[in-house]
Design a protein around this motif. Structure first.
Motif, PDB file in Angstrom:
ATOM      1  N   ASP A   2       0.837  -1.206   0.000  1.00 14.50           N
ATOM      2  CA  ASP A   2       0.000   0.000   0.000  1.00 14.50           C
ATOM      3  C   ASP A   2       0.871   1.256   0.000  1.00 14.50           C
ATOM      4  O   ASP A   2       0.620   2.204  -0.748  1.00 14.50           O
ATOM      5  CB  ASP A   2      -0.925   0.013   1.224  1.00 14.50           C
ATOM      6  N   VAL A  21       2.766   1.925  -3.437  1.00 18.61           N
ATOM      7  CA  VAL A  21       1.973   2.539  -4.508  1.00 18.61           C
ATOM      8  C   VAL A  21       2.028   4.057  -4.394  1.00 18.61           C
ATOM      9  O   VAL A  21       2.291   4.771  -5.373  1.00 18.61           O
ATOM     10  CB  VAL A  21       0.510   2.047  -4.457  1.00 18.61           C
ATOM     11  N   TYR A  80      -4.024  -4.992  -2.890  1.00 18.54           N
ATOM     12  CA  TYR A  80      -2.825  -5.356  -3.641  1.00 18.54           C
ATOM     13  C   TYR A  80      -2.304  -6.700  -3.128  1.00 18.54           C
ATOM     14  O   TYR A  80      -1.389  -6.763  -2.298  1.00 18.54           O
ATOM     15  CB  TYR A  80      -1.752  -4.279  -3.498  1.00 18.54           C
ATOM     16  N   ASP A 119       1.209  -2.245 -10.785  1.00 13.82           N
ATOM     17  CA  ASP A 119       0.230  -1.857 -11.805  1.00 13.82           C
ATOM     18  C   ASP A 119      -0.615  -0.685 -11.318  1.00 13.82           C
ATOM     19  O   ASP A 119      -0.964   0.225 -12.082  1.00 13.82           O
ATOM     20  CB  ASP A 119      -0.677  -3.037 -12.157  1.00 13.82           C
ATOM     21  N   ALA A 120      -0.948  -0.697 -10.026  1.00 11.82           N
ATOM     22  CA  ALA A 120      -1.731   0.403  -9.460  1.00 11.82           C
ATOM     23  C   ALA A 120      -0.907   1.684  -9.414  1.00 11.82           C
ATOM     24  O   ALA A 120      -1.432   2.790  -9.570  1.00 11.82           O
ATOM     25  CB  ALA A 120      -2.225   0.039  -8.065  1.00 11.82           C
ATOM     26  N   ASP A 137      -0.236   2.446 -14.791  1.00 11.95           N
ATOM     27  CA  ASP A 137      -0.531   1.561 -15.922  1.00 11.95           C
ATOM     28  C   ASP A 137      -0.128   2.222 -17.233  1.00 11.95           C
ATOM     29  O   ASP A 137      -0.467   1.748 -18.309  1.00 11.95           O
ATOM     30  CB  ASP A 137      -2.013   1.163 -15.945  1.00 11.95           C
ATOM     31  N   ASN A 152       5.995  -4.309 -13.026  1.00 20.08           N
ATOM     32  CA  ASN A 152       4.561  -4.254 -13.302  1.00 20.08           C
ATOM     33  C   ASN A 152       4.287  -4.895 -14.658  1.00 20.08           C
ATOM     34  O   ASN A 152       5.208  -5.380 -15.347  1.00 20.08           O
ATOM     35  CB  ASN A 152       4.030  -2.822 -13.199  1.00 20.08           C
TER      36      ASN A 152
END
Length: 663
Positions: free
Chosen positions: A115, A118, A153, A161-162, A165, A182
């Motif tokens: 978390d 990201v 996640y 990816d988060a 993208d 990713n």
């Protein structure tokens, strides 16, 4: 005739004057340090009060009174007020150019959850104004601590990816052996990394790519797989020499490092060092462990290329043949990878370092609320279910078959397969490379983490020993996390050096959960440090190695784990092997004198320079440091845990002050 009293007095004075005139006059020194604890680090572990330096050499050591005569009007005389002087420290396994962080996204080795990751990466994209489609390299990712999944996640790939993208994102592990990618990064290679291509095009990456229950990559990459995907991410991260190299020199001097072996030098790094040398910026002596990059080389074609590899090393050696401070007479080879697995993988990713017996297949469970991971059991490879998988693994390769097997048994069919890790190159290539490099006049430095790699390297060193001895060459290993005692004894008879990163001998539950359950069957997280476990008895067996005749030396491996070489924190761990009330095998502690020797005289011997470096003796080169405390007294009075706070106050290199602490 009887002489008068005056005549007698004059005669005595004349005799005394004649005697004084025949005594050799002492030339004033350039630098005198007095009133301190001068720890010579010689074979007698001599301690003095003062030392004198002139023209880059030590001209005298002794008491304050004995050294007074070397103080002239132009002498830089420094009163130490009881502070300690040591020989300049040696770091025999460092990647010095990586000690300075470039302007890029950098996690700095911190433990962060998925978390948190990201949010950090998204911030980096904004801060560094990275356009869509461009790579986002994320440096100094800690693959061993943090990385806790969450409902949002569940995998590393999902988190990356988060994060983006529209950018290929790649994590560069702080250890140099792990990476993370990713989906766009996984698709950057041709063909893209997927469950299908892992079964076909990338079968040689088996065990190096983390996958989920359906066989799809989950973002984690090891060794050759990391190199394959991450090549594009690293372009542009190298700083220009004028921006980088003075900072490298300053950092090393501030840490008291006056000699290093850079353990992975290609043409690019060699050119950076040459620039520093050409601009008179060297604050350290350098041995380059030259390398011709070649990962996972097991084919006969690669074995046949060894002579060409050695020829390339010779070209690199000849490129810098007249430097006072740079020696290009060593080469580096990887025998295996690393011992860390990934408890968060599904199935858990196994370690890749080469063991003689298969790793255990632990079953982990992560608490989604706390993120804590614990061990809940082990797969029995001898069970009926596993025997079926081993007899016909293709039957269980499809997604539906894998998922059904997991529902029925509580683990995936992959976990029935035995895995002992892998050599980085074939044993034949390792032996050929070491022999041919030795014959060509190179000291060979080998990364060897686990049992099989150590054994194969020992075999190769034994074969090459006659050639090495004829040429006055030394042989060395790096790390040696786990080794058979018989192989340590064999290495001792060969007089091999081992570069230990002492700071890694640190009981750390998060890290140790990635290693110990794969080596020993442990009941749960609370059982990690059971003294009956083989890992607890064998990990980083420094004292056993020393007693066997192996010569331990210090190697920080910076920027792995930390960009800072941290020599005194490493020294503290060599003595204590402790943290938070836990000790990682107290029997393998070494004493303060043995530890200092590994930073000084032992390392000088490894560099074949013990006649010039490594101790504070008359005639030797004047590389020395002043530190703010008596580390010998601390160790011998039960306060070794204060050694890590030691500050370097002054560094003298080649007779010149190259660092003075401001306060």
């Amino acid at each position: 005739m009887i002489k008068s009293g005056i005549q007698i007095t004059v005669s005595i004075f004349a005799v005394l004057l004649t005697a004084c005139s025949t005594e050799p006059r002492s030339e004033p020194a350039d630098i005198v340090l007095s009133g301190g604890i001068i720890y010579a680090a010689d074979s007698e572990r001599s301690v003095h009060q003062a030392i004198a330096v002139k023209d880059g050499r030590i001209i005298a050591v002794g008491s304050d009174t004995q050294i007074e005569k070397y103080i002239g009007s132009n002498t830089d005389h420094r009163r130490l007020d009881g502070k300690m002087v040591l020989p300049g420290l040696h770091d025999m396994h460092i990647h010095a150019l990586g000690t300075i962080a470039p302007e890029a996204c950098d996690l700095d080795g911190r433990a962060v959850s998925l978390d948190e990751m990201v949010e950090i990466i998204q911030g980096c994209i904004v801060d560094f104004d990275i356009a869509d489609g461009e790579w986002v390299p994320v440096m100094q990712w800690n693959p061993y601590e943090g990385n806790q999944p969450s409902t949002a996640y569940p995998t590393l790939r999902a988190a990356l990816d988060a994060a983006s993208d529209t950018h290929p994102v790649f994590l560069l592990g702080s250890d140099g052996h792990h990476g993370g990618a990713n989906s766009l990064a996984l698709k950057s290679v041709t063909p893209a990394l997927s469950a299908a291509t892992l079964e076909t095009d990338y079968k040689d990456l088996d065990g190096l790519v983390a996958v989920d229950a359906s066989g799809e990559p989950t973002g984690g990459l090891n060794e050759g797989a990391m190199t394959l995907v991450g090549a594009g991410a690293q372009s542009g991260l190298t700083m220009p020499a004028p921006d980088l190299m003075p900072k490298v020199a300053e950092l090393l001097a501030s840490r008291g490092l006056t000699s290093i072996q850079d353990a992975w030098v290609k043409w690019e790094e060699l050119e950076q060092y040459k620039w520093l040398d050409d601009t008179d910026g060297m604050t350290f002596r350098l041995r380059t462990a030259l390398t011709y990059p070649l990962q996972n080389a097991h084919s006969p074609e690669d074995l046949a290329r060894v002579p060409a590899m050695i020829a390339e090393l010779k070209k690199m050696r000849e490129a810098i043949s007249d430097s006072q401070y740079i020696r290009t007479d060593a080469t580096k080879l990887f025998a295996d990878g690393v011992m860390e697995g990934n408890p968060y993988g599904h199935p858990p990713t196994l370690p890749v370092a080469a063991m003689l017996k298969p790793y255990h297949q632990p079953i982990f469970k992560t608490d989604e609320t706390s993120g804590a991971t614990d061990l809940v059991g082990y797969v029995d490879p001898g069970s009926v279910e596993c025997r079926q998988v081993q007899a016909s693994s293709d039957t269980f390769a499809g997604t539906e078959a894998r998922q059904k097997f997991e529902r029925d048994n509580g683990f995936l069919p992959d976990q029935c397969l035995e895995w002992s890790g892998m050599l980085e190159h074939s044993a034949d290539l390792i032996k050929a490379y070491i022999q041919q490099a030795t014959d060509a006049g190179f000291h060979v430095h080998v990364h060897a983490i686990a049992e099989k790699a150590v054994q194969v390297a020992a075999d190769a060193f034994e074969l090459a020993k006659p050639s090495a001895d004829r040429q006055g060459l030394t042989q060395s290993l790096a790390h040696v996390q786990i080794a058979n005692e018989d192989d340590l004894k064999r290495l001792g008879k060969l007089g091999v050096f081992i570069a230990y990163t002492y700071y890694w001998i640190l009981p750390n539950a998060d890290y140790d959960m990635t290693v110990i359950p794969f080596v020993d069957k442990v009941a749960n997280a609370n059982d990690l440090y059971n003294p009956e476990h083989s890992y607890m008895q064998r990990a980083y067996a420094v004292k056993t190695a020393l007693d066997a005749g192996i010569i331990p030396v210090f190697g920080s491996d910076a920027p792995v784990d930390s960009r800072d070489p941290r020599p005194f924190l490493n020294m503290e761990q060599a003595l204590t092997r402790a943290d938070n009330g836990r000790v990682l095998n107290a029997a393998e502690r070494i004493n303060i004198h043995e530890a200092i020797a590994s930073y000084t005289l032992n390392s000088a011997a490894m560099m074949a320079s013990a006649d010039e470096l490594g101790s504070l003796e008359v005639g030797k080169l004047a590389d020395l440091i002043v530190i703010d405390r008596d580390i010998v007294a601390l160790a011998e009075s039960g306060m070794a845990d204060q050694i890590g706070d030691t500050r370097v106050l002054t560094t003298i290199f080649d007779g010149n002050v190259v660092f003075d602490a401001k306060n």
